[in-house]
Write a protein that holds these residues in place. Sequence first.
Motif, short mmCIF file in Angstrom:
data_model
loop_
_atom_site.label_atom_id
_atom_site.label_comp_id
_atom_site.label_asym_id
_atom_site.label_seq_id
_atom_site.Cartn_x
_atom_site.Cartn_y
_atom_site.Cartn_z
N ASN A 19 0.86 -1.18 0.00
CA ASN A 19 0.00 0.00 0.00
C ASN A 19 0.90 1.23 0.00
O ASN A 19 1.78 1.36 0.85
CB ASN A 19 -0.91 0.00 1.23
CG ASN A 19 -1.92 1.14 1.19
OD1 ASN A 19 -2.25 1.65 0.13
ND2 ASN A 19 -2.41 1.54 2.36
N LEU A 20 0.68 2.12 -0.96
CA LEU A 20 1.54 3.29 -1.11
C LEU A 20 0.85 4.54 -0.62
O LEU A 20 -0.35 4.74 -0.84
CB LEU A 20 1.93 3.46 -2.59
CG LEU A 20 2.69 2.31 -3.24
CD1 LEU A 20 2.97 2.63 -4.71
CD2 LEU A 20 3.99 2.02 -2.50
N SER A 21 1.61 5.36 0.09
CA SER A 21 1.21 6.72 0.45
C SER A 21 -0.13 6.77 1.18
O SER A 21 -1.12 7.28 0.67
CB SER A 21 1.16 7.61 -0.81
OG SER A 21 0.98 8.96 -0.46
N SER A 22 -0.18 6.24 2.39
CA SER A 22 -1.42 6.21 3.16
C SER A 22 -1.11 6.24 4.64
O SER A 22 0.03 5.99 5.06
CB SER A 22 -2.22 4.95 2.81
OG SER A 22 -3.45 4.94 3.51
N ASP A 23 -2.14 6.57 5.44
CA ASP A 23 -2.02 6.56 6.90
C ASP A 23 -2.39 5.22 7.50
O ASP A 23 -2.12 4.97 8.68
CB ASP A 23 -2.91 7.64 7.51
CG ASP A 23 -2.45 9.04 7.15
OD1 ASP A 23 -1.25 9.22 6.97
OD2 ASP A 23 -3.31 9.93 7.03
N SER A 24 -3.06 4.36 6.73
CA SER A 24 -3.47 3.06 7.23
C SER A 24 -3.59 2.11 6.06
O SER A 24 -3.68 2.53 4.90
CB SER A 24 -4.79 3.15 8.00
OG SER A 24 -5.82 3.59 7.14
N THR A 25 -3.63 0.81 6.37
CA THR A 25 -3.74 -0.21 5.34
C THR A 25 -4.80 -1.21 5.75
O THR A 25 -4.84 -1.66 6.90
CB THR A 25 -2.40 -0.94 5.13
OG1 THR A 25 -1.44 0.00 4.63
CG2 THR A 25 -2.53 -2.09 4.16
N ASN A 26 -5.68 -1.56 4.81
CA ASN A 26 -6.67 -2.61 4.99
C ASN A 26 -6.57 -3.56 3.82
O ASN A 26 -6.53 -3.12 2.66
CB ASN A 26 -8.08 -2.02 5.08
CG ASN A 26 -8.29 -1.19 6.33
OD1 ASN A 26 -8.59 -1.72 7.40
ND2 ASN A 26 -8.15 0.12 6.20
N ALA A 27 -6.53 -4.85 4.10
CA ALA A 27 -6.38 -5.84 3.02
C ALA A 27 -7.00 -7.15 3.46
O ALA A 27 -7.23 -7.39 4.66
CB ALA A 27 -4.91 -6.03 2.66
N ILE A 28 -7.26 -8.02 2.50
CA ILE A 28 -7.69 -9.39 2.74
C ILE A 28 -6.56 -10.30 2.27
O ILE A 28 -6.10 -10.21 1.12
CB ILE A 28 -8.99 -9.73 1.99
CG1 ILE A 28 -10.12 -8.79 2.44
CG2 ILE A 28 -9.37 -11.19 2.23
CD1 ILE A 28 -10.51 -8.93 3.89
#
Length: 850
Positions: free
Chosen positions: A387-396
């Motif tokens: 995940n690029l350039s973010s404050d948080s990551t959500n994934a499955i």
Amino acid sequence: MNILRNLFYLIIFLIFCGFFYSNNLISQATYHYVGTNTLQNTNSSYPSIYGNWFRGVKNQMLIRASELQAAGISAGNITGLAFDIVTPSGGSLQSFQIDIKSTTQTSLSSWSNNNLNTVFGPSTYTDQAGWNQHDFYNPFLWDGTSNIVIQTCFYSNGWAQNSIMNMSNYSYNTLLYRRRDNSSPCTSNWINGVESDRPNIRFSWVDPSSPPITNFSSNTTSTCSGAVSFFDQSTNTPTSWLWNFGDGNSSTLQNPTHTYTNSGSFTVELITSNPFGSDTITFNNLIQVNLVNTPPVAASCTPTTGIAGLLGNYGITEFNFGNLSVVSGTSSEGYSDFTCDSSLFYIGQSYSLRAIHSSPIPQNFFGWIDYNNNGIFEPATEQIVSNLSSDSTNAIVSIPPFAVPNTPLRLRIMSDASFSGQLDPCTNPVYGQAEDYTIHLAVNTSPPVSNFESNLNFSCDGVVEFTDLSTNVPYAWYWDFGDGNYSLFQNPVHTYINNGIYDVTLISSNAYGTDTITFPQYIEVDSTNLLSPVAYNPNTLSYCCDYGISRVQIANINNPSLDGIVGYEDFSCLEQAFVEAGTNYALRVFTSGNNPQDTRAWIDYNNDGVFSANEKVMEKINEINPVSIIQIPSNIVVNTAVRLRISSDEVGNSNGPLNDVYRGQVEDYAIIVATCPEPSNIVFGQITKTSIELNWDAGGTEDSWNLRYGPEGFGVFSGLGTTIDNIFVNNFFVTGLDELTSYDFYVQSICTGNTSNWIGPFNETTLNIKENLSNKVFIYPNPNDKIFNIQSSANMNTIEILDILGNSIQTIYTQSASIQINIKDKPSGIYFLKINFINDNSVIKRIICN
């Protein structure tokens, strides 16, 4: 006795002192108010700290030292603050964060982003009416003379309203705000507003002449090696420390590292002191030591942080994956090894992953699992998230079948500043950090548990996408869509041909069993208002800089949406404006971001799928949030949904309705001029001395009906009748009528957005007490063209036709219960029928002949 008495007094004295000291600690933080006026924003205007009219908002507020001093605050720790809410936003604000710093600025004109210290969040917060208190997890030490800047920011996954706040006005620019829809405003340097109004703030402040408030943290609460680092987080400037590690060892260092030599659970205590007193805190069973646990095979590399904390707080502060959940410090802790504890996962199963990595600059986040247990992370097959350039990551994350089971495997996650580019599992992060965990994989021998979802539950075109959510690794699926069709795909796309409401069933199977789930009345298909297709739906070619459409309002439509980042959007199935021909309506297009845009709109009035020049209803050049007044023409297609197309792009374009946009966006909606069907075939049913039953045919689009009745000849708009509103069935008993009285009845249909004409009058007379209630008479049609039918529940004897003055103009003899009568030779008008029965009873009916 004296010894006992003295001991008793000593105990009382100590209890009293302890009580007094404890309460002194609790009351150290006092409230101080900056701003007491009651200026207020609206639920869609800014500034608003909890403003969810857009998905996110960043505020920076300058508070001058003189304001803090006037509120009774001197040099010392600010431990929290609160904002005064009149009306809450109604939303759940995600990643809400507060930062603070000292400054020499005396007014705000641009963002002041350097050296901000995070004191609260990021966390999900729901604002409430009244003072909304935010206690800092890291108190801010104010020097007593500097001005301060407070920044608040959040970015949610949905919209609500802006909280309405009490504010005060100042003689200088005291607040900047940035509101945004398509991505987080927290790192944006655009400005939407510079304000002299600022929300009232309540500060929590601790007098510096106070004893310490003890607190501490550790780099881990579980260890396989026994080594644990402790970090003092006490406030009010302690000058000495005494640590008790729970295993008989202690330390007087401020931030010691201790190595436990035995497995077990250990309670840790810290006592801090300064010239004004001391304080103690104890965490029971804080440290879990397992010196016999088996860690995963050693990794080929261990990344270390390069420049921790130089540009602010970076790193990973929260990680959730399956049943694994860890909250940790920032990159100031460097590489963190959490491999002592392990979590169980099942091969073939999918799991939710969430990481928080908030920082002054967005971070890149990557993760890997050493599935083959060789100590080397192989990006091609073992990378699980990026995940690029973010404050948080959500994934499955799905666990692949080739993973090694029943063995501890290493999971590695890493974050770093966005300009660092792609992350490698062995690259040393510059500002961020890496963390390692242990997972165990097992083969799931449970039968599946079926579950699924769809991309929508209401469809105009009948196309629905279904997604399998079944657990325990099914490998076969059987879908029953409720319309006689089925599928064996895991995630099918199905097209319903006919309108209706459908149950959907999924049967999932694996080697250990099957499971069935049915969602009743899950999908509704109604193509009644499906739009005619157009030749082309324009794309966004090169989105940038918040261009596009964030909200559209017209008639009953008030639709927020993501901007050009998602490209073309078709809302015509669910967002349909009900309008009236000849009426004016305001079309408001809220453009996202702070850039003026060229905005145009068309309505396909004749529903031919082509937007003609005379169907353009808006052309606003170089404007933000344009508004046009649209008059719906009288020649528009009625009772049919027609297409409203809105195109908004950067200034200087000459886009037509079928042209791709460069940076902005095109959205489609539906406009409906609906005529309400009039009630038809109105007939009377059962009649008594005090009630009359009416029946009529429904047109199919009505919501309900109104019924109005009164004395014969009263006039529907005379104001003399009685009205019954919102009848939801197409037959109705009017009760409470007078005996042997003639009444006129009118019926009106109610539809969404409009009503039909009043239909009537229809006349009927109540019975008297002597009449045989079994003698029921139906006349149809009525009104008529001088040919009508009479249907009775008993045999009739004579039928006398009277004119409006009561003169007999014809008598018909019959011994039947039904008869058709033709009076074409008579003039049009109102007549009365006196129907005599063989049992000597009679009924009078009124007819209208056209």
